[in-house]
Write an enzyme that holds these catalytic residues in place. Structure first.
Site, PDB file in Angstrom:
ATOM      1  N   GLU A  74      -4.280   4.376  -6.607  1.00 26.91           N
ATOM      2  CA  GLU A  74      -4.884   4.912  -5.382  1.00 26.91           C
ATOM      3  C   GLU A  74      -4.822   6.431  -5.326  1.00 26.91           C
ATOM      4  O   GLU A  74      -5.729   7.068  -4.798  1.00 26.91           O
ATOM      5  CB  GLU A  74      -4.209   4.304  -4.144  1.00 26.91           C
ATOM      6  CG  GLU A  74      -4.658   2.886  -3.821  1.00 26.91           C
ATOM      7  CD  GLU A  74      -4.115   1.830  -4.765  1.00 26.91           C
ATOM      8  OE1 GLU A  74      -3.157   2.121  -5.515  1.00 26.91           O
ATOM      9  OE2 GLU A  74      -4.647   0.704  -4.786  1.00 26.91           O
ATOM     10  N   HIS A 120      -1.242  -4.937   4.686  1.00 27.22           N
ATOM     11  CA  HIS A 120      -2.659  -5.214   4.400  1.00 27.22           C
ATOM     12  C   HIS A 120      -3.465  -5.474   5.663  1.00 27.22           C
ATOM     13  O   HIS A 120      -4.537  -6.049   5.607  1.00 27.22           O
ATOM     14  CB  HIS A 120      -2.802  -6.442   3.499  1.00 27.22           C
ATOM     15  CG  HIS A 120      -2.314  -6.255   2.102  1.00 27.22           C
ATOM     16  ND1 HIS A 120      -0.994  -6.175   1.772  1.00 27.22           N
ATOM     17  CD2 HIS A 120      -2.996  -6.133   0.935  1.00 27.22           C
ATOM     18  CE1 HIS A 120      -0.868  -6.023   0.462  1.00 27.22           C
ATOM     19  NE2 HIS A 120      -2.061  -5.989  -0.073  1.00 27.22           N
ATOM     20  N   ALA A 165      -7.207  -0.660   4.102  1.00 21.87           N
ATOM     21  CA  ALA A 165      -7.095   0.622   4.798  1.00 21.87           C
ATOM     22  C   ALA A 165      -5.660   1.143   4.805  1.00 21.87           C
ATOM     23  O   ALA A 165      -5.430   2.352   4.805  1.00 21.87           O
ATOM     24  CB  ALA A 165      -7.588   0.481   6.232  1.00 21.87           C
ATOM     25  N   PHE A 189      -3.806   1.527   2.568  1.00 25.33           N
ATOM     26  CA  PHE A 189      -3.514   2.345   1.390  1.00 25.33           C
ATOM     27  C   PHE A 189      -3.893   3.815   1.572  1.00 25.33           C
ATOM     28  O   PHE A 189      -3.684   4.621   0.671  1.00 25.33           O
ATOM     29  CB  PHE A 189      -4.186   1.757   0.142  1.00 25.33           C
ATOM     30  CG  PHE A 189      -3.816   0.314  -0.141  1.00 25.33           C
ATOM     31  CD1 PHE A 189      -2.698  -0.278   0.447  1.00 25.33           C
ATOM     32  CD2 PHE A 189      -4.591  -0.462  -0.992  1.00 25.33           C
ATOM     33  CE1 PHE A 189      -2.370  -1.608   0.204  1.00 25.33           C
ATOM     34  CE2 PHE A 189      -4.267  -1.792  -1.248  1.00 25.33           C
ATOM     35  CZ  PHE A 189      -3.157  -2.366  -0.652  1.00 25.33           C
TER      36      PHE A 189
END
Ligand SMILES: Cc1ncc(C[n+]2csc(CCOP(=O)(O)OP(=O)(O)O)c2C)c(N)n1
Ligand SMILES: [Mg+2]
Lengths: 323, 315
Positions: free
Chosen positions: A60, A128, A84, A86
């Protein structure tokens, strides 16, 4: 007007913008060959080829950071994070590189980057499921879009891709299958313009995405009892359309913010502060927030339902204020 | 490398050394903030590496000194303005001496978080590959910085995509007070190249010819579309981490001056007849003149207006 799902609207926006501007590239984990874990980008590899639509390693930091570097050199990358949440995993790259690379270098760089971030209810647990918009709204340099309808999903994404600033574009996972009318072609949704989704005199409700859907459902029920609420969908959180909220509060004298995020220092807190600063004389009732009570979001659905604002919660909150 | 290039490396190294020494003087006197991380001892390697690039190539750099900018011809006065927050500052008072930027000259900037530019470099490489073929980006970073996570993500993905990137590690044996031997499991940072299936090369950073040749190969490989190279130059940090660092942690501080590459380069040039003593004196005097002219220009420049703080957030 054709009827599309929210997910198709995003796919259409990507395809149209990629066709219009060859500098637009799209990448992320599993987005190319497989079409993304939520299948939002299906078919785009076939349309635009592997130089413009490609899969990335599970990295990421470099996905977002490379987006900043590529944007600064004239590409217009659209990066898909799988979740999102992350944006925090790639925190340096989101908040410092995307948000500050331009400022720190005195305006020498322009960063036309879009990070697509699937947010909200998932059943995959604390890391998550979040809607981390408040983090983005708090950070200088980042624009923030929260589309709630297929039309805005398309219009805001097309606009985001054309803006010369980094945009974190939250697409809500529970809305992907929502259907709605989407204007054909060049319908851009401007940033910084809220929309009144329902007019009323009793209370102003500010809500977006799945919370907007719930607020609209609560409004139907309230309407049967003769209570008409006004519902505002901000559409973007930075820029943030303060005027539309203040105008509405002048009329209703009361405001509830419903958000699918932690209560403390959330978007609702900011709206509350705004009303204190600029609309106190118009408030007849205490300002109210419905939000997640500062706990992570669990996995089991009945536990999620216990903490995320529901249609009932919204209904009751309005009734309390209206009484 | 030809004679003219070696002399240029020497000239730029002298200029960097004298410029930084003057900045430290001004910082000690309170005229400038003490924000420079002096690059003395590493500038010969930095400048020799940049000599192997073409004018159209780009660099991202670390915090260790301003020799990169000097090699690229950035105005000394503008860099002093960066320090002083005055008109002319390349980052308009936002980044100071550590974020000097001049895109026209290929200076893209620096990440304040160490190693942030690893990931930025990958995107720059992706854009160059598509929009400016035949152009490369080099990222200069320290041994300590190589221990940050973005190193891994960037090298892997740059290698997978065969991007035109060169990674140039300046291993000076320290990250502030922490010796590399205590922070790093491998003997050489370049040993990690195997993990990314790219060439890893160790070079003596006090030898500009060797640095240049290693860079030349890495750059050629990048231009040819074969992907990145990880270069590690063993260098010596002649001074403290920052301006007032007393370096109590350092056992070699009394002998470190012997490792200074600049007198060594000067002897080589004189021994081989590339420069006379008079020319050496001329180069040094000229450097001092340039530095003093820049100081005068910085002193004459007005402070940036306070409202500049509000600008440059958004395009
Ligand atoms: C992410 C991050 N951690 C820590 C720092 C503070 N810091 C600045 S320079 C430095 C040492 C860097 O060592 P190295 O990469 O070896 O470069 P050198 O100073 O030796 O040239 C540290 C820890 C920082 N700027 N960013
Ligand atoms: Mg070091």
């Amino acid at each position: 007007m054709p009827t599309l799902t929210y997910s198709q609207a995003i796919n259409d926006a990507l395809a149209e913008e990629m066709r219009r501007d060859e500098n637009v590239i799209l990448y992320g984990q599993d987005v190319a060959v497989w079409g993304g874990i939520f299948k939002v980008t299906a078919g785009l590899l076939e349309k635009f080829g592997p130089e413009r639509v490609f899969d990335t390693p599970i990295s990421e930091s470099v996905m977002v950071g490379a987006g900043v570097g590529a944007a600064s050199m004239g590409l217009r990358p659209v990066v898909e994070l799988q979740f999102a949440d992350f944006v925090i995993t790639a925190g340096d790259e989101i908040f410092f590189k995307a948000g500050m690379w331009r400022y720190m270098h005195g305006g020498a760089h322009t960063i036309p980057l879009v990070v697509r971030a699937p947010s909200g209810g998932s059943g995959f647990g604390p890391e998550h499921s979040a809607c981390p918009e408040a983090f983005i709204m708090h950070a200088p340099g980042l624009l923030c879009a929260v589309p709630s309808t297929p039309a805005d999903a398309k219009g805001l994404l097309k606009q985001a891709i054309r803006l010369d600033n980094p945009v974190i574009y939250f697409e809500h996972k529970l809305l992907y299958q929502m259907r709605g009318e989407v204007p054909d072609g060049e319908a851009l949704t401007p940033f910084g313009q809220a929309v009144v989704r329902r007019e009323g005199e009793a209370v102003t409700i500010v809500a977006w995405q799945d919370m907007l859907r719930r607020a609209l459902a609560a409004a139907e029920r309230l309407s049967q009892e003769g209570i008409e609420v006004e519902i505002i969908d901000p559409r973007t959180l930075n820029p943030f359309d303060r005027a539309t909220i203040i105008e509405s509060v002048k009329k209703t004298g009361a405001c509830i913010v419903v958000e699918e995020a932690y209560r403390t220092l959330g978007v609702g807190a900011e709206i509350g502060a705004l009303l204190l600063e600029e609309a106190l004389p118009y408030l007849d009732k205490p300002f109210k927030r419905l939000a997640i009570p500062d706990v992570p979001i669990p996995t089991s659905q009945h536990l999620v339902d216990a903490i995320v604002p529901s249609v009932d919660d919204i209904y009751r909150a309005v009734k309390e204020l209206a009484d | 490398m030809n004679q003219e290039q070696l002399v240029r490396i020497y000239k730029n190294s002298v200029l960097a050394r004298r410029f930084e020494a003057r900045i430290v003087e001004l910082a000690m006197a309170g005229e400038l903030p003490p924000s420079l991380h002096v690059g003395a001892g590493q500038e010969v390697a930095q400048i020799a590496a940049i000599e192997a690039l073409r004018p159209a190539d780009y660099i991202l750099y670390g915090h260790r000194g301003v020799a990169y900018m000097i090699a690229r011809g950035v105005s000394l006065a503008d860099m002093l303005a960066d320090m002083a927050g005055k008109e002319g500052a390349t980052s308009r008072g936002k980044g100071g001496v550590m974020h000097v930027v001049d895109v026209q000259k290929g200076i893209l900037g620096e990440s304040g978080t160490l190693g942030g530019s690893f990931v930025v470099s990958v995107g720059v490489g992706m854009a160059l590959k598509r929009k400016q073929p035949d152009t490369v980006v080099t990222y200069f970073f320290g041994d300590g910085t190589a221990n940050r996570g973005p190193f891994h993500e960037a090298l892997n993905w740059a290698a997978v995509q065969k991007l035109p990137c060169v990674y140039f590690c300046e291993n000076n044996g320290f990250a502030i007070s922490m010796p590399t031997s205590r922070s790093t499991a491998v003997e050489n940072i370049a040993d990690r190249a195997a993990g990314y299936n790219v060439p890893g090369v160790v070079v003596d950073g006090s030898d500009p010819v060797a640095v240049y040749e290693v860079m030349e190969q890495a750059v050629a490989r990048a231009r040819a579309g074969h992907g990145p190279t990880l270069i590690e130059a063993k260098v010596t940090r002649l001074q403290g981490h920052y301006v007032a660092d007393q370096q109590e942690y350092r056992t070699d501080r009394n002998v470190v001056a012997e490792k200074d590459p600049l007198p060594k380069l000067q002897h080589t040039l004189c021994d081989r007849g590339m420069l006379t003593q008079a020319e050496v004196d001329g180069i040094q005097a000229d450097a001092d003149r340039q530095v003093e002219a820049a100081v005068a220009a910085m002193r004459a420049a007005p402070l940036l207006a306070p409202e500049v703080a509000l600008q440059d957030v958004y395009a």
